[in-house]
Design a protein around this motif. Sequence first.
Motif, PDB file in Angstrom:
ATOM      1  N   GLU A 175       0.836  -1.199   0.000  1.00 32.23           N
ATOM      2  CA  GLU A 175       0.000   0.000   0.000  1.00 32.23           C
ATOM      3  C   GLU A 175       0.881   1.263   0.000  1.00 32.23           C
ATOM      4  OE1 GLU A 175      -3.225   0.575  -0.290  1.00 32.23           O
ATOM      5  OE2 GLU A 175      -3.599  -1.569  -0.587  1.00 32.23           O
ATOM      6  N   PRO A 176       0.447   2.297  -0.725  1.00 32.21           N
ATOM      7  CA  PRO A 176       1.254   3.519  -0.843  1.00 32.21           C
ATOM      8  C   PRO A 176       1.472   4.223   0.495  1.00 32.21           C
ATOM      9  CG  PRO A 176      -0.491   3.460  -2.505  1.00 32.21           C
ATOM     10  CD  PRO A 176      -0.777   2.348  -1.542  1.00 32.21           C
ATOM     11  N   VAL A 177       2.583   4.934   0.569  1.00 33.69           N
ATOM     12  CA  VAL A 177       2.882   5.788   1.720  1.00 33.69           C
ATOM     13  C   VAL A 177       2.543   7.225   1.316  1.00 33.69           C
ATOM     14  CG1 VAL A 177       4.661   6.596   3.315  1.00 33.69           C
ATOM     15  CG2 VAL A 177       4.786   4.263   2.356  1.00 33.69           C
ATOM     16  N   PRO A 178       1.478   7.833   1.882  1.00 29.65           N
ATOM     17  CA  PRO A 178       1.108   9.200   1.487  1.00 29.65           C
ATOM     18  C   PRO A 178       2.158  10.204   1.931  1.00 29.65           C
ATOM     19  CG  PRO A 178      -0.220   8.450   3.340  1.00 29.65           C
ATOM     20  CD  PRO A 178       0.572   7.264   2.894  1.00 29.65           C
ATOM     21  N   MET A 179       2.421  11.198   1.075  1.00 29.64           N
ATOM     22  CA  MET A 179       3.455  12.185   1.373  1.00 29.64           C
ATOM     23  C   MET A 179       2.937  13.622   1.331  1.00 29.64           C
ATOM     24  SD  MET A 179       6.147  10.284   1.883  1.00 29.64           S
ATOM     25  CE  MET A 179       7.586  11.320   1.700  1.00 29.64           C
ATOM     26  N   ALA A 180       1.667  13.795   1.091  1.00 29.37           N
ATOM     27  CA  ALA A 180       1.115  15.142   0.887  1.00 29.37           C
ATOM     28  C   ALA A 180       1.275  16.032   2.119  1.00 29.37           C
ATOM     29  CB  ALA A 180      -0.357  15.042   0.489  1.00 29.37           C
ATOM     30  N   ASP A 181       1.111  15.481   3.327  1.00 28.78           N
ATOM     31  CA  ASP A 181       1.142  16.297   4.542  1.00 28.78           C
ATOM     32  C   ASP A 181       2.354  16.005   5.428  1.00 28.78           C
ATOM     33  OD1 ASP A 181      -1.365  17.472   3.885  1.00 28.78           O
ATOM     34  OD2 ASP A 181      -2.366  15.650   4.611  1.00 28.78           O
ATOM     35  N   VAL A 182       3.400  15.457   4.816  1.00 26.78           N
ATOM     36  CA  VAL A 182       4.593  15.074   5.567  1.00 26.78           C
ATOM     37  C   VAL A 182       5.529  16.264   5.747  1.00 26.78           C
ATOM     38  CG1 VAL A 182       6.708  13.694   5.411  1.00 26.78           C
ATOM     39  CG2 VAL A 182       4.499  12.648   4.911  1.00 26.78           C
ATOM     40  N   ARG A 183       6.203  16.345   6.911  1.00 29.84           N
ATOM     41  CA  ARG A 183       7.225  17.368   7.139  1.00 29.84           C
ATOM     42  C   ARG A 183       8.591  16.803   6.729  1.00 29.84           C
ATOM     43  NH1 ARG A 183       6.820  18.733  13.321  1.00 29.84           N
ATOM     44  NH2 ARG A 183       7.104  16.470  13.315  1.00 29.84           N
ATOM     45  N   GLU A 184       9.453  17.667   6.236  1.00 31.87           N
ATOM     46  CA  GLU A 184      10.756  17.200   5.752  1.00 31.87           C
ATOM     47  C   GLU A 184      11.564  16.531   6.857  1.00 31.87           C
ATOM     48  OE1 GLU A 184      14.560  18.716   3.034  1.00 31.87           O
ATOM     49  OE2 GLU A 184      12.931  20.112   3.556  1.00 31.87           O
ATOM     50  N   GLU A 185      11.442  17.022   8.082  1.00 29.92           N
ATOM     51  CA  GLU A 185      12.213  16.446   9.186  1.00 29.92           C
ATOM     52  C   GLU A 185      11.744  15.033   9.555  1.00 29.92           C
ATOM     53  OE1 GLU A 185       9.516  19.697  11.062  1.00 29.92           O
ATOM     54  OE2 GLU A 185      10.630  19.352   9.198  1.00 29.92           O
ATOM     55  N   ASP A 186      10.579  14.619   9.029  1.00 25.27           N
ATOM     56  CA  ASP A 186      10.067  13.278   9.321  1.00 25.27           C
ATOM     57  C   ASP A 186      10.440  12.259   8.250  1.00 25.27           C
ATOM     58  OD1 ASP A 186       8.813  14.181  11.637  1.00 25.27           O
ATOM     59  OD2 ASP A 186       6.991  14.755  10.540  1.00 25.27           O
ATOM     60  N   LEU A 187      11.125  12.688   7.198  1.00 24.01           N
ATOM     61  CA  LEU A 187      11.382  11.811   6.055  1.00 24.01           C
ATOM     62  C   LEU A 187      12.196  10.574   6.427  1.00 24.01           C
ATOM     63  CD1 LEU A 187      12.059  14.264   3.081  1.00 24.01           C
ATOM     64  CD2 LEU A 187      10.022  12.891   3.544  1.00 24.01           C
TER      65      LEU A 187
END
Length: 271
Positions: A234-246
Amino acid sequence: MHWLLWVLLIDGSLGICAQFLRKVNYYRRFVHYILCAILASTVGILVSPVFWAIGKQASGNWVVARTFYYLSLVVLGIKVEIEGEEILHRAQPCVLVGNHQSVFDLIMLGRVFPKQTVMLAKKAVSYYPFVGWFMRLSADIFISRGSKQSASDMFKKASEELRSKNVSVWFFPEGTRGRFDDGPNLLPFKVGAFLLAYHAKVPVVPVVVMDIHNLYNKRRLWSSGGTLKIKILEPVPMADVREEDLKDIMNATRDRMLAELKKISPERIEN
């Protein structure tokens, strides 16, 4: 015409020897693999003007991939079975990440590679004869690793190109082939694929390929036909992710892929 008959005669003779000599079988199959790749790439170059004319340059990658897979299916006897293929169709555009085991990963790519998907490669590759030409014709994305810009800036620029072309991108996040003597495993991931997905605001789709030890092993000079299993997660959504959480997301994705890799991989056969 005589040279073709000689080639067929020599290959047939090697085929007989290959029934008894593992080393002969390995190198004969590897030559067949290279010939399949050359033929598929030639097809891609020939059809690329058509895709340029209709604005679907990236589809040249799909044509080459499927041509190579069906040639490999006939010539090498390697069949690919995919679980979760429908995820690919509903997640595009996306960044696909897959485990990297050997040169034979191209067979897996040949079957799973979606339409309107490109590869991301070093800019130097674009100057390689034949391979670089084909990749340019297929709208693949090239990045300058030697530049002074930060990794984030580099992938931000690549993401702009991804959005403008409305394509998906394939990544091997391990960065190199992972070979493990004690069972299926993954190398640590590099963050590039996740930076690209973050800047492009598209999901990351993990693609897990079973351990190929029983089908191909360079150290043992072993190569055979068989079935290669793939699981699309299943895909990992990235729309609301913060860069420090990558990095946390990257490590969690690697953990998911490793667990699935061990689950779908057959027990290794050493003899």
